[in-house]
Design a protein around this motif. Structure first.
Motif, mmCIF file in Angstrom:
data_model
loop_
_atom_site.group_PDB
_atom_site.id
_atom_site.type_symbol
_atom_site.label_atom_id
_atom_site.label_comp_id
_atom_site.label_asym_id
_atom_site.label_seq_id
_atom_site.Cartn_x
_atom_site.Cartn_y
_atom_site.Cartn_z
ATOM 1 N N VAL A 132 6.907 2.470 24.183
ATOM 2 C CA VAL A 132 6.562 2.746 25.579
ATOM 3 C C VAL A 132 5.121 3.240 25.667
ATOM 4 O O VAL A 132 4.356 2.826 26.550
ATOM 5 C CB VAL A 132 7.533 3.778 26.183
ATOM 6 N N GLY A 133 4.728 4.104 24.737
ATOM 7 C CA GLY A 133 3.352 4.592 24.712
ATOM 8 C C GLY A 133 2.346 3.484 24.507
ATOM 9 O O GLY A 133 1.277 3.469 25.132
ATOM 10 N N ALA A 134 2.673 2.520 23.643
ATOM 11 C CA ALA A 134 1.759 1.399 23.394
ATOM 12 C C ALA A 134 1.606 0.536 24.645
ATOM 13 O O ALA A 134 0.498 0.070 24.957
ATOM 14 C CB ALA A 134 2.277 0.564 22.230
ATOM 15 N N GLN A 135 2.693 0.318 25.374
ATOM 16 C CA GLN A 135 2.597 -0.452 26.617
ATOM 17 C C GLN A 135 1.753 0.279 27.655
ATOM 18 O O GLN A 135 0.989 -0.332 28.401
ATOM 19 C CB GLN A 135 3.992 -0.720 27.173
ATOM 20 N N GLY A 136 1.898 1.602 27.693
ATOM 21 C CA GLY A 136 1.089 2.392 28.613
ATOM 22 C C GLY A 136 -0.392 2.279 28.300
ATOM 23 O O GLY A 136 -1.224 2.167 29.210
ATOM 24 N N ARG A 137 -0.731 2.295 27.022
ATOM 25 C CA ARG A 137 -2.139 2.157 26.620
ATOM 26 C C ARG A 137 -2.703 0.817 27.067
ATOM 27 O O ARG A 137 -3.842 0.734 27.545
ATOM 28 C CB ARG A 137 -2.267 2.280 25.102
ATOM 29 N N ALA A 138 -1.930 -0.234 26.893
ATOM 30 C CA ALA A 138 -2.393 -1.556 27.293
ATOM 31 C C ALA A 138 -2.609 -1.630 28.800
ATOM 32 O O ALA A 138 -3.591 -2.211 29.275
ATOM 33 C CB ALA A 138 -1.387 -2.615 26.843
ATOM 34 N N PHE A 139 -1.708 -1.028 29.561
ATOM 35 C CA PHE A 139 -1.856 -1.020 31.017
ATOM 36 C C PHE A 139 -3.094 -0.234 31.443
ATOM 37 O O PHE A 139 -3.871 -0.670 32.304
ATOM 38 C CB PHE A 139 -0.604 -0.421 31.653
ATOM 39 N N ALA A 140 -3.304 0.924 30.834
ATOM 40 C CA ALA A 140 -4.419 1.792 31.221
ATOM 41 C C ALA A 140 -5.771 1.168 30.908
ATOM 42 O O ALA A 140 -6.787 1.527 31.520
ATOM 43 C CB ALA A 140 -4.294 3.144 30.522
ATOM 44 N N ALA A 141 -5.807 0.222 29.977
ATOM 45 C CA ALA A 141 -7.084 -0.398 29.605
ATOM 46 C C ALA A 141 -7.751 -1.104 30.776
ATOM 47 O O ALA A 141 -8.969 -1.317 30.767
ATOM 48 C CB ALA A 141 -6.866 -1.385 28.454
ATOM 49 N N GLY A 142 -6.975 -1.470 31.790
ATOM 50 C CA GLY A 142 -7.562 -2.129 32.955
ATOM 51 C C GLY A 142 -8.350 -1.205 33.859
ATOM 52 O O GLY A 142 -9.102 -1.678 34.711
ATOM 53 N N TYR A 143 -8.190 0.109 33.692
ATOM 54 C CA TYR A 143 -8.868 1.075 34.557
ATOM 55 C C TYR A 143 -10.172 1.510 33.899
ATOM 56 O O TYR A 143 -10.270 2.576 33.292
ATOM 57 C CB TYR A 143 -7.945 2.262 34.843
ATOM 58 N N ASN A 144 -11.171 0.659 34.033
ATOM 59 C CA ASN A 144 -12.449 0.827 33.357
ATOM 60 C C ASN A 144 -13.498 1.313 34.343
ATOM 61 O O ASN A 144 -13.768 0.649 35.355
ATOM 62 C CB ASN A 144 -12.859 -0.527 32.743
ATOM 63 N N TRP A 145 -14.121 2.472 34.077
ATOM 64 C CA TRP A 145 -15.077 3.050 35.013
ATOM 65 C C TRP A 145 -16.253 2.129 35.291
ATOM 66 O O TRP A 145 -16.737 2.049 36.424
ATOM 67 C CB TRP A 145 -15.599 4.391 34.492
ATOM 68 N N ASP A 146 -16.750 1.425 34.282
ATOM 69 C CA ASP A 146 -17.908 0.550 34.487
ATOM 70 C C ASP A 146 -17.586 -0.538 35.509
ATOM 71 O O ASP A 146 -18.364 -0.802 36.437
ATOM 72 C CB ASP A 146 -18.337 -0.103 33.163
ATOM 73 N N ARG A 147 -16.434 -1.144 35.348
ATOM 74 C CA ARG A 147 -16.050 -2.223 36.253
ATOM 75 C C ARG A 147 -15.768 -1.699 37.662
ATOM 76 O O ARG A 147 -16.175 -2.289 38.664
ATOM 77 C CB ARG A 147 -14.826 -2.937 35.695
ATOM 78 N N LEU A 148 -15.081 -0.562 37.747
ATOM 79 C CA LEU A 148 -14.752 -0.007 39.048
ATOM 80 C C LEU A 148 -15.998 0.478 39.781
ATOM 81 O O LEU A 148 -16.101 0.349 41.005
ATOM 82 C CB LEU A 148 -13.744 1.131 38.884
ATOM 83 N N ALA A 149 -16.964 1.017 39.029
ATOM 84 C CA ALA A 149 -18.224 1.432 39.657
ATOM 85 C C ALA A 149 -18.978 0.222 40.204
ATOM 86 O O ALA A 149 -19.586 0.291 41.281
ATOM 87 C CB ALA A 149 -19.090 2.187 38.651
ATOM 88 N N ALA A 150 -18.928 -0.884 39.482
ATOM 89 C CA ALA A 150 -19.585 -2.098 39.979
ATOM 90 C C ALA A 150 -18.940 -2.572 41.278
ATOM 91 O O ALA A 150 -19.633 -3.003 42.215
ATOM 92 C CB ALA A 150 -19.520 -3.195 38.918
ATOM 93 N N LEU A 151 -17.607 -2.486 41.366
ATOM 94 C CA LEU A 151 -16.923 -2.856 42.591
ATOM 95 C C LEU A 151 -17.316 -1.930 43.746
ATOM 96 O O LEU A 151 -17.505 -2.377 44.877
ATOM 97 C CB LEU A 151 -15.406 -2.816 42.380
ATOM 98 N N GLN A 152 -17.451 -0.639 43.443
ATOM 99 C CA GLN A 152 -17.839 0.292 44.495
ATOM 100 C C GLN A 152 -19.275 0.044 44.940
ATOM 101 O O GLN A 152 -19.586 0.130 46.138
ATOM 102 C CB GLN A 152 -17.676 1.739 44.018
#
Length: 386
Positions: A334-354
């Protein structure tokens, strides 16, 4: 682009919440890409005007801001005057919503293109708490805006319910890359981390649940954070006879925070309300499964396979989940699946969207429909309205 950001909370203020983290992590990346950003915040003991990571912070108000009331009043009274002094050199004014009434309706007096960043939308709850019509102030403020950024789809839905004509970009928060540094471990203790608000963060419900299951769990309940209700929390722990099984860790940040999240067996998020759920996504990034109430926003952050959602505010259900999941044989998976999901929340990418949303707010009213996007890893990230 020159941005005047009405940020309310300074990230260096002790006990500052996830909203100030988002403000800084996004703004410092935009500053590195060429934006000029000034953030107006409340004053607090030890405040000082400074440039941090190329972002200019200007605390405003009166005196030292020794308590929540003086910080709030000083900020509210001074903000229009401070914006008036600086708006001539700003291309865009960004208004962060804040407690207890969300918005000061900045578009009506800023006299510049204005965009809302909405991480908080709980004025109705504060209205019940203080017996004041704060939700009407919130409604008026939301209706003054034409464009907004929401940190979750749940917040976006509430914005459009209040103002059907508003254009909302849904851009979530990111995770500090340091969250991936600790090696995931199957620890012994259960951790709750965040601002110490006894009812809002559901600490009263957590203590009730813990009292019903703690004798069946080998580890302790660790509560990390600071906040206005720390004394209330300490008294409640003692009154419930839980002093031997509950420990308060104080404020944790940076490496210490991520080490604590990684070392926990489970992370519990008992909040009655959340705007995003930064602690939950940070826990998943460290490889620790999350147990949370099934409420909007947390529902988006803890999908099936990364942790468990329990019926909202059901103390018995929370107690059963803590007991049952503590000995779950597949916690590592379950922890490994959580890590994979969290990888999508990347500050660099989200800052570019903002940054793109900032440019669109200055450029004009051209609007299109929403579409879902995914991170570069293929992991889901927030839906983003483009």
């Amino acid at each position: 682009m020159k941005v005047l950001h009405l940020g309310f909370e300074d990230p260096r203020m002790p006990g500052a919440g996830g909203g100030s983290v988002r403000t800084h992590e996004t703004n410092r990346r935009l500053a590195a890409s060429g934006f000029t950003i000034t953030v107006l915040t409340t004053r607090y003991p030890g405040w000082r005007e400074r440039v941090q990571d190329s972002v200019h912070y200007v605390p405003i108000g009166f005196g030292q801001g020794n308590n929540r009331l003086t910080r709030l009043l000083g900020y509210v009274i001074r903000l229009p005057f401070e914006v008036r002094k600086r708006r001539a050199s700003a291309d865009l004014v960004v208004e962060d919503f804040f407690a207890p009434f969300s918005s000061m309706a900045a578009p009506l007096w800023a006299q510049r293109p204005t965009l809302a960043v909405v991480q908080w939308l709980h004025a109705r709850d504060k209205a019940r708490q203080y017996k004041l019509p704060l939700h009407w102030v919130e409604r008026f403020g939301v209706r003054s805006h034409r464009r907004a950024i929401a940190v979750s789809q749940g917040i976006s839905d509430r914005l459009t319910a209040l103002n059907p004509g508003i254009h909302v970009d849904v851009i979530g928060n990111g995770v500090d890359p340091k969250a991936w540094t600790p090696e995931p471990t199957l620890g012994q203790d259960i951790l709750c981390l965040g601002r110490l608000e006894f009812t809002g963060k559901g600490l009263d419900l957590l203590l009730q649940a813990w009292g019903r299951c703690c004798r069946k769990i080998d580890g302790k309940l660790l509560i990390a954070g600071t906040g206005p209700d720390e004394a209330i929390l300490r008294a409640a722990i003692e009154d419930a006879g839980l002093s031997d099984s509950v420990s308060l860790l104080g404020w944790l940040s940076g490496d210490a925070k991520f080490q604590a999240l990684s070392a926990a067996r489970l992370v519990v998020c008992p909040s009655r309300q959340e705007t995003f759920g930064l602690v939950a996504i940070e826990a998943l990034a460290t490889g620790t499964p999350v147990i949370a109430f099934d409420i909007p926003c947390l529902r988006e952050i803890v999908p099936e396979g990364t942790g468990w959602l329990v019926d909202a505010f059901d103390v018995d259900a929370l107690a059963r989940a803590l007991e049952d999941r503590y000995s779950h044989p597949g916690l590592a998976d379950v922890g490994a699946q959580g890590r994979a999901f969290a990888a999508g929340y990347n500050w660099d990418r989200l800052a570019a969207l903002q940054g793109a949303a900032f440019r669109a707010a200055v450029a004009g009213p051209a609007l299109t429909q929403s579409r879902p996007v995914t991170g570069g890893s293929g992991s889901p990230t927030p839906h983003v309205v483009t």
